[in-house]
Design an enzyme around this catalytic site. Structure first.
Site, PDB file in Angstrom:
ATOM      1  N   PHE A 171       6.185   8.031   9.568  1.00 44.00           N
ATOM      2  CA  PHE A 171       5.246   9.012   9.049  1.00 44.00           C
ATOM      3  C   PHE A 171       5.762  10.029   8.075  1.00 44.00           C
ATOM      4  CE2 PHE A 171       1.118   7.907  11.813  1.00 44.00           C
ATOM      5  CZ  PHE A 171       1.273   6.588  11.363  1.00 44.00           C
ATOM      6  N   SER A 172       4.903  10.742   7.529  1.00 41.37           N
ATOM      7  CA  SER A 172       5.154  11.716   6.469  1.00 41.37           C
ATOM      8  C   SER A 172       5.881  12.765   6.717  1.00 41.37           C
ATOM      9  CB  SER A 172       3.905  12.321   5.791  1.00 41.37           C
ATOM     10  OG  SER A 172       3.002  11.376   5.019  1.00 41.37           O
ATOM     11  N   GLU A 197      -3.947  17.966   8.084  1.00 40.32           N
ATOM     12  CA  GLU A 197      -2.728  17.039   7.875  1.00 40.32           C
ATOM     13  C   GLU A 197      -1.972  17.631   6.753  1.00 40.32           C
ATOM     14  OE1 GLU A 197      -3.353  12.671   8.991  1.00 40.32           O
ATOM     15  OE2 GLU A 197      -4.697  12.979   7.236  1.00 40.32           O
ATOM     16  N   ASP A 209       3.482  15.374  10.224  1.00 33.73           N
ATOM     17  CA  ASP A 209       3.668  15.691   8.643  1.00 33.73           C
ATOM     18  C   ASP A 209       4.340  17.068   8.647  1.00 33.73           C
ATOM     19  OD1 ASP A 209       1.852  13.702   8.267  1.00 33.73           O
ATOM     20  OD2 ASP A 209       0.200  14.926   8.259  1.00 33.73           O
ATOM     21  N   GLN A 231       5.075   7.328   1.286  1.00 30.90           N
ATOM     22  CA  GLN A 231       4.799   6.111   2.341  1.00 30.90           C
ATOM     23  C   GLN A 231       4.432   4.735   1.625  1.00 30.90           C
ATOM     24  OE1 GLN A 231       3.573   7.439   6.037  1.00 30.90           O
ATOM     25  NE2 GLN A 231       5.662   7.899   5.319  1.00 30.90           N
ATOM     26  N   LEU A 262       0.676  -1.341   0.082  1.00 28.43           N
ATOM     27  CA  LEU A 262      -0.042   0.148   0.046  1.00 28.43           C
ATOM     28  C   LEU A 262       0.600   1.188   0.014  1.00 28.43           C
ATOM     29  CD1 LEU A 262      -3.213   0.754   1.917  1.00 28.43           C
ATOM     30  CD2 LEU A 262      -1.275   2.216   2.035  1.00 28.43           C
ATOM     31  N   LEU A 263       0.417   2.210  -1.020  1.00 24.61           N
ATOM     32  CA  LEU A 263       1.282   3.226  -1.050  1.00 24.61           C
ATOM     33  C   LEU A 263       0.274   4.552  -0.502  1.00 24.61           C
ATOM     34  CD1 LEU A 263       2.951   5.089  -4.179  1.00 24.61           C
ATOM     35  CD2 LEU A 263       1.163   6.155  -3.287  1.00 24.61           C
ATOM     36  N   ASN A 264       0.793   5.358  -0.037  1.00 29.24           N
ATOM     37  CA  ASN A 264       0.133   6.529   0.582  1.00 29.24           C
ATOM     38  C   ASN A 264       0.795   7.853   0.368  1.00 29.24           C
ATOM     39  OD1 ASN A 264       0.766   5.570   3.105  1.00 29.24           O
ATOM     40  ND2 ASN A 264       0.195   7.176   3.737  1.00 29.24           N
ATOM     41  N   ASP A 265       1.022   8.776   1.285  1.00 26.48           N
ATOM     42  CA  ASP A 265       1.482  10.110   1.018  1.00 26.48           C
ATOM     43  C   ASP A 265       2.831  10.251   0.171  1.00 26.48           C
ATOM     44  OD1 ASP A 265      -0.660  10.529   2.754  1.00 26.48           O
ATOM     45  OD2 ASP A 265       0.586  11.526   4.379  1.00 26.48           O
TER      46      ASP A 265
END
Length: 548
Positions: free
Chosen positions: A165-166, A285, A227, A122, A103-106
């Site tokens: 985290f980001s 965010e 973030d 991420q 899973l990819l996110n930010d």
């Protein structure tokens, strides 16, 4: 008992999954608790979490904690070998950035450093779920061809054990600096510990962690503080953090926490920004702050604000504000506007390119939405295309980065007409760019149908009666998320469109990027048709290029 002794009693270094630090207590999470020796079996053990607790006679040194982190990182590196190959998938993009598996996110740390662009994202590589996040890393010299690099950051240390985290990157002459939020969860109740951390690299590829540079929360802010975005203000640096403020009457408000530093390592709290927006969501965010000409712009992703469309019922939003920043580091915010009106856009990051252009990339996905057809192929989510930003007529405009024109094949010209029910044109591919202008209907609707095989498709609808542009993916394959997005169109002028598609994604740039709508659209492999449908006799001239 020494650290070496306790590791041996717990089944050896290879049996270590996580190391947590609660004051002087050491909590070790084990892969296989059955490997514990008799010595370890008499120590406090949490069977639901596979965690053993140990309070050493002499507190562990920083070198000891670093040793634990490197052991866990090595174990994680060995696990990555099994998920490093890119899976086959009909939904996989041709030219967007997507994960090989997981899973990819930010997007994170988007910057230009020593002659190339660095972009991180991420990633949870071991499944299509939100769990302990890594920082994957790609580089490019041309913004078109991206080279995968070794995994940059691992959730291996006591300060980021449940996720790196980001965050943001800063390029200096000596090194590339990564600032990120370390996420830690303690106990079955998963109490959250949040710190802002630093990692650096001399070669831009291999990173050394330095731990927290901010190890406590701002006043009145909950552990939802994350973030980091770094910006220069005069002779010093500012760090902006997305934050959740808890008021005296227990109300939760989205805000930005601002810190100041002269050396990028020692930080002092300045203030919380955003009071002028009053109650504007319960959390903000992924902040960004930059200048476009003489206009300063802030970007936030507020959670919990009210949508203007009845079809938008999820809490996650994106937008930009006009911003001011004075010499005393007081940030003013006003006039929130939506950045992307589509389904799948969140957590954008920008950077300044050589020559001064402002480039932006976002996550083509949303929190809480993971059930997509690509999960069957062991991956989910991708990044958006690279976009150039400009400030025109009091608005933020977005256009595809000019470098993406290198992807174009031979240009095709053809006509689409509503006559005879809309005779389709088959492009033979779902990775294409299309440019056209749709006349605004005097009454009823005009629909541009894309990614169409007759059964599965996505509609871009110009609705004269409702004065609305509607993006409708009701007839695409089922996926998490809603099916209709709306863009008010009160001026009733013709609609200039530029579409970029890439197998399972659609990005619509309207009127030279004045508005943008982004969507994941999953259709069959043969859904390569275009069609124009309407109650009025209309025909349009289309220019199209296959991309790849």
């Amino acid at each position: 008992m020494t650290l070496t002794d306790i590791l041996a009693a717990c089944g050896g270094s290879n049996n270590l999954l996580r190391a947590l630090r609660v004051e002087q207590q050491v909590i070790l999470e084990l892969k296989n608790p059955e490997l514990r020796s008799d010595l370890a079996r008499v120590m406090p053990f949490h069977s639901n979490l596979n965690q053993i607790s140990w309070t050493p006679e002499t507190p562990l040194s920083n070198a000891d904690w670093d040793r634990l982190g490197r052991i866990i990182e090595q174990n994680q590196r060995q696990q990555l070998v099994n998920v490093s190959e890119t899976t086959e998938s009909q939904h996989r993009p041709v030219w967007h950035i997507a994960p090989p598996q997981g899973l990819l996110n930010d997007p994170n740390g988007f910057t230009y450093h020593n002659g190339e662009y660095h972009l991180f994202y991420q990633l949870y590589p071991f499944g299509c779920v939100h769990k302990d996040k890594y920082w994957a890393h790609v580089t490019s010299t041309d913004l078109v061809n991206w080279q995968s690099q070794p995994m940059a950051l691992f959730p291996s240390d006591w300060f980021d054990s449940h996720g790196v985290f980001s965050g943001h990157a800063v390029s200096t002459e000596e090194e590339l600096m990564l600032f990120y939020t370390g996420n830690v969860r303690i106990g079955e109740q998963r109490d959250r510990i949040t710190t802002q951390c630093l990692a650096t690299s001399k070669d831009g590829i291999h990173f050394t962690k330095h731990g927290p540079v901010i190890d406590s929360l701002p006043p009145s802010v909950t552990p939802h503080c994350r973030d980091p975005k770094l910006v220069k203000n005069g002779d010093h640096w500012l760090m902006l953090l997305g934050a959740q403020q808890e008021t005296a009457d227990k109300q939760l408000l989205g805000r930005l926490a601002i810190y100041r530093s002269t050396d990028l390592r020692q930080w002092e709290f300045v203030s919380l920004a955003g009071d002028e927006l009053n109650d504007f969501g319960y959390m903000w965010e992924c902040p960004d702050l930059f200048e476009l000409g003489e206009q300063r712009v802030a970007i936030i992703c507020p959670q919990g604000i009210e949508a203007k469309s009845k079809h938008h019922n999820i809490p996650h939003h994106n937008g930009y504000l006009q911003a001011t920043l004075n010499d005393n580091d007081q940030l003013g915010l006003s006039e929130f506007r939506t950045l992307d009106y589509g389904f799948d856009f969140y957590a954008p990051q920008s950077t300044e390119a050589p020559g001064g252009r402002r480039l932006m990339v976002g996550w083509m996905g949303l929190p809480d939405e993971i059930d997509q057809p690509s999960v069957a192929d062991q991956w989910v989510h991708q990044l958006t295309c690279l976009r150039e930003l400009s400030w025109q007529n009091g608005k933020l405009y977005q256009q595809p980065a000019r470098e993406l024109q290198q992807l174009r094949g031979e240009m095709q010209r053809f006509e689409l007409s509503t006559s005879k029910g809309g005779c389709p044109v088959n492009l033979g591919s779902k990775s294409f760019e299309l440019q056209t202008t749709l006349p605004w209907p005097s009454t009823g609707q005009t629909t541009l149908r894309v990614m169409d095989n007759g059964n599965e498709y996505c509609d871009i609808i110009l609705d004269a009666d409702q004065q609305m542009i509607r993006l409708d993916r009701t007839h695409a394959q089922p996926t998490d998320g809603e099916t209709i997005r709306e863009l008010p169109w009160l001026e009733q002028r013709d609609v200039e469109m530029q579409l970029l598609t890439d197998n399972s994604s659609l990005e619509i740039f309207i009127n030279q990027g004045e508005y943008v709508m982004t969507a994941r659209v999953f259709t069959a492999q043969d859904a390569t048709g275009l069609r124009l449908i309407g109650n009025e006799l209309t025909s349009i001239e289309v220019k199209a290029w296959l991309l790849g």
